[in-house]
Scaffold this active site. Structure first.
Site, PDB file in Angstrom:
ATOM      1  N   ASP A 104       0.838  -1.210   0.000  1.00  0.00           N
ATOM      2  CA  ASP A 104       0.000   0.000   0.000  1.00  0.00           C
ATOM      3  C   ASP A 104       0.868   1.254   0.000  1.00  0.00           C
ATOM      4  OD1 ASP A 104      -3.079  -0.792   0.735  1.00  0.00           O
ATOM      5  OD2 ASP A 104      -1.672  -2.196   1.642  1.00  0.00           O
ATOM      6  N   GLU A 127      -4.786   7.582  -0.306  1.00  0.00           N
ATOM      7  CA  GLU A 127      -5.306   6.989   0.924  1.00  0.00           C
ATOM      8  C   GLU A 127      -4.356   7.047   2.109  1.00  0.00           C
ATOM      9  OE1 GLU A 127      -7.631   2.918   2.316  1.00  0.00           O
ATOM     10  OE2 GLU A 127      -6.650   2.993   0.357  1.00  0.00           O
ATOM     11  N   ASP A 187      -6.032   5.147  -5.378  1.00  0.00           N
ATOM     12  CA  ASP A 187      -6.217   4.096  -4.385  1.00  0.00           C
ATOM     13  C   ASP A 187      -5.063   3.124  -4.582  1.00  0.00           C
ATOM     14  OD1 ASP A 187      -6.970   2.137  -2.614  1.00  0.00           O
ATOM     15  OD2 ASP A 187      -9.083   2.195  -3.164  1.00  0.00           O
ATOM     16  N   ILE A 189      -4.014   0.270  -3.192  1.00  0.00           N
ATOM     17  CA  ILE A 189      -4.523  -1.093  -3.367  1.00  0.00           C
ATOM     18  C   ILE A 189      -5.965  -1.097  -2.887  1.00  0.00           C
ATOM     19  CG2 ILE A 189      -4.350  -3.524  -2.738  1.00  0.00           C
ATOM     20  CD1 ILE A 189      -1.422  -3.222  -2.342  1.00  0.00           C
ATOM     21  N   THR A 192      -7.309  -4.516  -0.127  1.00  0.00           N
ATOM     22  CA  THR A 192      -6.139  -4.998   0.602  1.00  0.00           C
ATOM     23  C   THR A 192      -6.434  -6.289   1.352  1.00  0.00           C
ATOM     24  OG1 THR A 192      -5.340  -2.731   0.862  1.00  0.00           O
ATOM     25  CG2 THR A 192      -4.371  -4.387   2.296  1.00  0.00           C
ATOM     26  N   SER A 334     -14.137  -2.009  -3.727  1.00  0.00           N
ATOM     27  CA  SER A 334     -15.159  -1.425  -4.593  1.00  0.00           C
ATOM     28  C   SER A 334     -14.727  -1.391  -6.055  1.00  0.00           C
ATOM     29  CB  SER A 334     -15.483  -0.005  -4.124  1.00  0.00           C
ATOM     30  OG  SER A 334     -16.073  -0.006  -2.845  1.00  0.00           O
ATOM     31  N   LYS A 337     -15.433  -4.257  -8.268  1.00  0.00           N
ATOM     32  CA  LYS A 337     -16.824  -4.360  -8.697  1.00  0.00           C
ATOM     33  C   LYS A 337     -17.114  -3.413  -9.862  1.00  0.00           C
ATOM     34  CE  LYS A 337     -18.011  -5.713  -3.985  1.00  0.00           C
ATOM     35  NZ  LYS A 337     -16.612  -5.742  -3.493  1.00  0.00           N
TER      36      LYS A 337
END
Length: 425
Positions: A104, A127, A187, A189, A192, A334, A337
């Site tokens: 990350d 993030e 983002d 990852i 995660t 998310s 998706k």
């Protein structure tokens, strides 16, 4: 089946800024053709693609260290990296109870450094911040991971360089103000929790560019994506290992130019030659909610959503009956998706907003443009577009009323009407 096409989106002359528009849906011509697109933000897109590809390689390499037998200094670094995966059998979590790994931080530092060289004036909204690394004395493995994947300054990369690169995207790093702004959204990852499970789970590196309040381009890299679409369920997709042929894609979208995907380079066998062909992506063609394939957050249940009043959910089942819908198996993140909807493997992604949990912009921005340019639609549950400037200073939070609805576009209004009528009742 949509014919494969060569996409020269990244080879436009810098002397042109016009965008060549293409129809939302494929033409009936079966012939393979070469497309020349003069994309307005082609320089930014080229840099974003290169950065995300490098970030995906970093993720794969860090994850594979868990299975290597290393010695001396390399072993010490590997042990520190492993400590970011677990402490006494537990995944290390940040204050918001989300897991974190060296990848990350490494991805955020890497992409920040790669983008700051060609575009030093464009800020980054991302993030992570370096506080966790500083407080736990875990900077060395991140510096090592970033150094191995940089396109420049590999030997001279210092601790301060990496920490500053991470903090360039951190909270309070840059105040946007109330006017429209230009900035990257990252983002490092997405998913995660899936990443720490190993090579079988899906996760995404997601990067987008906002110009004057509009998302103009997006790049998603998914190292574990199964390119062969013959499987029937997400569970089947996740059963493949990273060493299997056909894994990994990078998806790009540019405003007015559509959504495209191609194979990621084989990151475990660097001698493998991968076709540079880009294939146009389109959402699926289902026109009825009852026929659609749904994705929901792994933290929510079908019963918590309004449509559960009308339809029961069957998990990855071809034999869906009346008053039932197909619900794809849960997988982390998310953006995974969004990727499913943009590629036509899912019809709907629906998320319910919860008062106790903020919705972060990096979990949605790149997915929004990829779905939109593939022919789909993204709104809140009231049918309004998501407001990226709702967080007027930092641009880190969005506030969709009710929740977020992502569809193939064809069933969007019908789904909104169902949600509205059920919520009113």
């Amino acid at each position: 089946m949509i014919p494969a096409m060569d996409l020269h989106l990244l080879r436009s002359s810098t002397g042109f800024s016009a965008i060549r528009f293409f129809p939302r849906y494929p033409s009936p011509s079966p012939l393979r053709s070469r497309l020349f697109i003069k994309a307005k933000y082609h320089r930014e897109l080229e840099a974003a693609v290169e950065a995300v590809e490098r970030a995906c390689r970093l993720c794969v390499d860090v994850n594979s260290l868990k299975n290597l037998n290393l010695t001396s200094c390399s072993l010490a670094i590997a042990l520190v990296q492993r400590s970011l995966f677990s402490v006494e059998g537990r995944i290390i979590e940040k204050k918001d109870q989300t897991p974190v790994t060296v990848a990350d931080f490494g991805v955020q530092a890497l992409i920040s450094l790669e983008l700051s060289k060609p575009f030093p004036s464009i800020p980054l909204v991302a993030e992570e911040d370096s506080g966790f690394l500083r407080s736990n004395n875990l900077v060395d493995p991140v510096v090592s991971a970033v150094s191995d994947h940089m396109s420049f300054n590999k030997k001279s990369l210092s601790h301060d360089d990496v920490l500053e690169a991470i903090d360039r995207g951190g909270k309070n790093a840059f105040a946007m103000g109330t006017k429209p702004a230009t900035y990257w959204i990252l983002d490092p990852i997405d998913g995660t929790r899936g990443f720490v499970k190993g090579s079988q789970a899906l996760y995404v590196v997601g990067l987008s560019l906002v110009v004057e309040g509009e998302i103009v381009l997006g790049v998603m890299g998914c190292p574990n994506w199964v390119v062969d679409a013959t499987y029937k369920s997400t569970t089947h997709a996740q059963s493949y290992r990273n060493s299997s042929p056909g894994l990994g894609i990078i998806m790009v979208a540019h405003v007015g130019c559509g959504t495209w995907k191609k194979r990621l380079k084989n990151m475990l066998d660097r001698s493998t030659k991968i076709s540079s062909d880009w294939t146009r992506c389109f959402v699926d063609g289902f026109c009825l909610v009852s026929d659609a394939r749904f994705c929901i957050p792994e933290s929510q249940t079908w019963e918590s959503l309004p449509l559960s009043v009308l339809y029961k959910a069957r998990i990855d089942d071809d034999n869906v009956g009346d008053k039932e819908i197909c619900l794809l198996s849960a997988f982390c993140g998310s953006l995974c998706k969004y990727l499913m909807v943009a590629s036509g493997r899912a019809s709907v992604f629906i998320l319910r907003a919860r008062s106790e949990k903020l919705i972060k912009v990096w979990d949605h921005a790149v997915g929004m443009i990829c779905v939109h340019e593939a022919g789909g639609k993204v709104t809140d549950w009231k049918g309004r577009e998501l407001d990226l400037a709702a967080d007027k200073v930092e641009r880190r939070i969005i506030y969709p009323e009710g929740g977020i609805l992502v569809t193939n576009g064809k069933i969007h209004n019908e789904t909104l009407e169902m949600i509205s009528s059920i919520s009113s009742a």
